[in-house]
Scaffold this motif. Sequence first.
Motif, PDB file in Angstrom:
ATOM      1  N   LEU A 334       0.837  -1.194   0.000  1.00 53.52           N
ATOM      2  CA  LEU A 334       0.000   0.000   0.000  1.00 53.52           C
ATOM      3  C   LEU A 334       0.877   1.251   0.000  1.00 53.52           C
ATOM      4  CD1 LEU A 334      -3.081   0.500   2.341  1.00 53.52           C
ATOM      5  CD2 LEU A 334      -1.507   2.355   1.853  1.00 53.52           C
ATOM      6  N   THR A 335       0.732   2.095  -1.011  1.00 50.40           N
ATOM      7  CA  THR A 335       1.513   3.331  -1.069  1.00 50.40           C
ATOM      8  C   THR A 335       0.665   4.517  -0.633  1.00 50.40           C
ATOM      9  OG1 THR A 335       0.951   4.045  -3.324  1.00 50.40           O
ATOM     10  CG2 THR A 335       2.689   2.391  -3.094  1.00 50.40           C
ATOM     11  N   THR A 336       1.321   5.508  -0.059  1.00 46.93           N
ATOM     12  CA  THR A 336       0.622   6.748   0.303  1.00 46.93           C
ATOM     13  C   THR A 336       1.631   7.885   0.440  1.00 46.93           C
ATOM     14  OG1 THR A 336      -0.872   7.812   1.877  1.00 46.93           O
ATOM     15  CG2 THR A 336       0.751   6.295   2.787  1.00 46.93           C
ATOM     16  N   ALA A 337       1.168   9.075   0.056  1.00 43.13           N
ATOM     17  CA  ALA A 337       1.971  10.281   0.268  1.00 43.13           C
ATOM     18  C   ALA A 337       1.433  11.099   1.425  1.00 43.13           C
ATOM     19  CB  ALA A 337       1.979  11.134  -0.999  1.00 43.13           C
ATOM     20  N   GLY A 338       0.285  10.676   1.976  1.00 46.50           N
ATOM     21  CA  GLY A 338      -0.353  11.434   3.050  1.00 46.50           C
ATOM     22  C   GLY A 338      -0.658  10.567   4.251  1.00 46.50           C
ATOM     23  N   ALA A 339      -1.640  11.021   5.021  1.00 49.34           N
ATOM     24  CA  ALA A 339      -2.023  10.306   6.236  1.00 49.34           C
ATOM     25  C   ALA A 339      -2.808   9.047   5.899  1.00 49.34           C
ATOM     26  CB  ALA A 339      -2.855  11.224   7.127  1.00 49.34           C
ATOM     27  N   LEU A 340      -2.648   8.040   6.735  1.00 47.58           N
ATOM     28  CA  LEU A 340      -3.371   6.791   6.604  1.00 47.58           C
ATOM     29  C   LEU A 340      -4.426   6.680   7.694  1.00 47.58           C
ATOM     30  CD1 LEU A 340      -0.346   4.463   5.890  1.00 47.58           C
ATOM     31  CD2 LEU A 340      -2.327   4.705   4.393  1.00 47.58           C
ATOM     32  N   PRO A 341      -5.467   5.877   7.479  1.00 51.71           N
ATOM     33  CA  PRO A 341      -6.436   5.652   8.550  1.00 51.71           C
ATOM     34  C   PRO A 341      -5.745   5.198   9.832  1.00 51.71           C
ATOM     35  CG  PRO A 341      -7.209   4.690   6.492  1.00 51.71           C
ATOM     36  CD  PRO A 341      -5.801   5.138   6.248  1.00 51.71           C
ATOM     37  N   ALA A 342      -6.193   5.721  10.933  1.00 57.92           N
ATOM     38  CA  ALA A 342      -5.513   5.476  12.213  1.00 57.92           C
ATOM     39  C   ALA A 342      -5.516   4.003  12.611  1.00 57.92           C
ATOM     40  CB  ALA A 342      -6.167   6.316  13.302  1.00 57.92           C
ATOM     41  N   ASP A 343      -6.552   3.260  12.197  1.00 60.07           N
ATOM     42  CA  ASP A 343      -6.679   1.878  12.659  1.00 60.07           C
ATOM     43  C   ASP A 343      -6.118   0.854  11.675  1.00 60.07           C
ATOM     44  OD1 ASP A 343      -8.588   2.566  10.835  1.00 60.07           O
ATOM     45  OD2 ASP A 343     -10.284   1.674  11.894  1.00 60.07           O
ATOM     46  N   ILE A 344      -5.289   1.282  10.744  1.00 60.68           N
ATOM     47  CA  ILE A 344      -4.733   0.337   9.783  1.00 60.68           C
ATOM     48  C   ILE A 344      -3.660  -0.527  10.448  1.00 60.68           C
ATOM     49  CG2 ILE A 344      -2.929   1.912   8.928  1.00 60.68           C
ATOM     50  CD1 ILE A 344      -3.431   0.691   6.135  1.00 60.68           C
ATOM     51  N   ALA A 345      -3.730  -1.826  10.186  1.00 54.49           N
ATOM     52  CA  ALA A 345      -2.737  -2.767  10.722  1.00 54.49           C
ATOM     53  C   ALA A 345      -1.747  -3.119   9.627  1.00 54.49           C
ATOM     54  CB  ALA A 345      -3.437  -4.026  11.228  1.00 54.49           C
ATOM     55  N   TYR A 346      -0.457  -3.199   9.985  1.00 55.09           N
ATOM     56  CA  TYR A 346       0.534  -3.507   8.963  1.00 55.09           C
ATOM     57  C   TYR A 346       1.690  -4.301   9.560  1.00 55.09           C
ATOM     58  CZ  TYR A 346       2.766   0.684  10.971  1.00 55.09           C
ATOM     59  OH  TYR A 346       3.299   1.614  11.816  1.00 55.09           O
ATOM     60  N   SER A 347       2.397  -5.020   8.664  1.00 55.08           N
ATOM     61  CA  SER A 347       3.533  -5.842   9.067  1.00 55.08           C
ATOM     62  C   SER A 347       4.850  -5.098   8.967  1.00 55.08           C
ATOM     63  CB  SER A 347       3.608  -7.100   8.184  1.00 55.08           C
ATOM     64  OG  SER A 347       2.415  -7.841   8.251  1.00 55.08           O
TER      65      SER A 347
END
Length: 361
Positions: A334-347
């Motif tokens: 998942l790419t992003t240049a801005g803010a992500l949802p606060a509840d996103i889970a990632y490895s």
Amino acid sequence: MRLQRLWLADFRNYSRLELELPPGTSLIVGPNGEGKTNLLEAIFYLATMTSFRVNSTEALIRTGPDVSEAVVRGEMAVDQREVLFEAALRSTGRSQFQVNRQRVRRRDLLGLAPVSIFMPDDLVLLKGGPGERRRFLDDVLSQIDPRLDAARADMDNILRQRNALLRQSGGRLDSEAAVTLDVWDEKLADVGERLTNARRGVVAKLDTKAVSAYKEIAVQAVPLDLAYESTWSPGGLKEALVQARSEDLRRGVTTVGPHRDDVAVVLDGRPARTHASQGEQRSLALALRLAAHRELEEATGQSPLLLLDDVFSELDPDRCRGVLGALQSEQTLLTTAGALPADIAYSARFRVADGRVIREV
């Protein structure tokens, strides 16, 4: 299916890159223009031998003195075995592709490593012309059954030959040209009906899945329908070509066939292209991609690699949560240049800057 390691050499803005990727969701962050989308493009190219951004191979090769080739290599876990995918892209001459050191053609590669891509430009699936929606269907079909990718290529070649004959005829056919046109009509009818039947079948499957996906993303139940629209009658494509011959000769182009078909997307009883709001269209585009992802998973028996290119940038918080709840895969980038949802889970979290990728978490 998941990508374990990726190597790049002279691909886009990457002179050299070696990256190890974990299962689960990997966040790829950084300012615009630093190479985040290039990274996803390289992975997509490795699995499909095509770019989701350009048709030119030369555009994928890094600009620089004495640079005429780009190399993309990926080690993937497919059906509990490791498979090495390699691509050598050349600015002149034929590019080469290998799987486990054996040269392959595109039709041999497709479906081995299923991949789904979500992009901000997916709005074109709603706002664009029929060609965008046909391409969407054919891209799904080619990963499910590579023979259909060959059928599409055959159809394109037949159309070129038929259209050339129509133009050369100047609006009138002599007996020899008429016989040749009959031959092209037979060929086009055969491959065209085969491709159209496959498209109709996948649209019927995507329809059900898109309804469910839209409800998850938009967090509301709104009637949604997908329908395949053909330019020719149920009497068959050969008959339609015969009936359209005078018009084809007049215009110098084939006016009926799968190359003119479309997919109608109807939301709450109205055409989504003209009546849906921007937010609804964006949710619909995501729903179509998600439906295709689920169909690919169901048809191949593998969890496709999920590539998300800045998909949250124009979604409100509710739709962001809906997307997060709907998207599931063994591996997601998942790419992003801005803010992500606060509840996103990632490895893992990677930062991209100036053609380099650094793991932060």
